[in-house]
Design a protein around this motif. Structure first.
Motif, PDB file in Angstrom:
ATOM      1  N   ASN A   6       0.845  -1.194   0.000  1.00  0.00           N
ATOM      2  CA  ASN A   6       0.000   0.000   0.000  1.00  0.00           C
ATOM      3  C   ASN A   6       0.886   1.252   0.000  1.00  0.00           C
ATOM      4  O   ASN A   6       2.104   1.166   0.112  1.00  0.00           O
ATOM      5  N   TYR A   7       0.243   2.393  -0.128  1.00  0.00           N
ATOM      6  CA  TYR A   7       0.975   3.653  -0.225  1.00  0.00           C
ATOM      7  C   TYR A   7       1.823   3.906   1.020  1.00  0.00           C
ATOM      8  O   TYR A   7       2.971   4.333   0.913  1.00  0.00           O
ATOM      9  N   GLU A  12       7.346   4.787   3.298  1.00  0.00           N
ATOM     10  CA  GLU A  12       8.428   4.554   4.256  1.00  0.00           C
ATOM     11  C   GLU A  12       9.757   4.292   3.543  1.00  0.00           C
ATOM     12  O   GLU A  12      10.822   4.586   4.067  1.00  0.00           O
ATOM     13  N   LEU A  13       9.703   3.723   2.335  1.00  0.00           N
ATOM     14  CA  LEU A  13      10.907   3.414   1.569  1.00  0.00           C
ATOM     15  C   LEU A  13      11.394   4.584   0.727  1.00  0.00           C
ATOM     16  O   LEU A  13      12.518   4.575   0.232  1.00  0.00           O
ATOM     17  N   TYR A  14      10.531   5.583   0.553  1.00  0.00           N
ATOM     18  CA  TYR A  14      10.809   6.699  -0.354  1.00  0.00           C
ATOM     19  C   TYR A  14      11.909   7.611   0.179  1.00  0.00           C
ATOM     20  O   TYR A  14      11.912   8.008   1.325  1.00  0.00           O
ATOM     21  N   ASP A  15      12.847   7.934  -0.686  1.00  0.00           N
ATOM     22  CA  ASP A  15      13.904   8.889  -0.377  1.00  0.00           C
ATOM     23  C   ASP A  15      14.039   9.818  -1.584  1.00  0.00           C
ATOM     24  O   ASP A  15      14.470   9.387  -2.661  1.00  0.00           O
ATOM     25  N   ALA A  16      13.660  11.084  -1.431  1.00  0.00           N
ATOM     26  CA  ALA A  16      13.653  12.037  -2.543  1.00  0.00           C
ATOM     27  C   ALA A  16      15.024  12.136  -3.212  1.00  0.00           C
ATOM     28  O   ALA A  16      15.118  12.327  -4.422  1.00  0.00           O
ATOM     29  N   ALA A 120       6.221  11.811  -3.190  1.00  0.00           N
ATOM     30  CA  ALA A 120       5.358  11.318  -4.257  1.00  0.00           C
ATOM     31  C   ALA A 120       3.905  11.409  -3.782  1.00  0.00           C
ATOM     32  O   ALA A 120       3.618  11.202  -2.612  1.00  0.00           O
ATOM     33  N   ASN A 121       3.018  11.742  -4.701  1.00  0.00           N
ATOM     34  CA  ASN A 121       1.592  11.780  -4.379  1.00  0.00           C
ATOM     35  C   ASN A 121       0.963  10.455  -4.776  1.00  0.00           C
ATOM     36  O   ASN A 121       1.290   9.897  -5.812  1.00  0.00           O
TER      37      ASN A 121
END
Length: 123
Positions: A6-7, A12-16, A120-121
């Motif tokens: 899920n989003y 939690e894994l996202y790193d800009a 991210a959206n």
């Protein structure tokens, strides 16, 4: 049945820093009053002074700094306009950046009043 795809789990894994190469371009504005109305005047366009790892951002930073200074955005360009239009300045910034990118690069432009994280959206 547990749903882990899920989003929230992806966020939690996202790193800009792994997704975007980011360079800030600041539009410095000042406000004044004209005929009883608050108006904003463009005073300067500046490329950030950060030390970038990306060669592309280093090259952009080096080439855009002098270009933005040479635009003289704080000078009057007609009798009625004592400063550049901010929208015209944005167009000029986008044109200058786009003209220096190799084909295949995608650019993302985002305005914000503070230093918020890029996220991210969800679709």
């Amino acid at each position: 049945m547990a749903v882990t795809d899920n989003y929230q789990s992806k966020q939690e894994l996202y790193d800009a820093k792994k997704v975007f190469d980011t360079m800030n371009v600041d539009l410095q504005l000042t406000n004044t009053e004209f005929d009883g109305n608050l108006i904003y005047l463009l005073k300067q366009i500046k490329v950030d002074g950060e030390s970038h790892k990306s060669e592309l951002l280093k090259e952009l930073q080096e080439s855009l700094g002098p270009v933005f200074k040479s635009l003289e955005v704080d000078h009057a360009y007609t009798e009625d306009h004592s400063s550049w239009s901010v929208f015209y300045a944005l167009k000029e910034i986008i044109d200058q950046i786009s003209s220096r990118l190799e084909q295949g690069y995608k650019t993302v432009y985002r305005g914000q009043p503070g230093n918020w994280d890029l996220r991210a959206n969800p679709l």
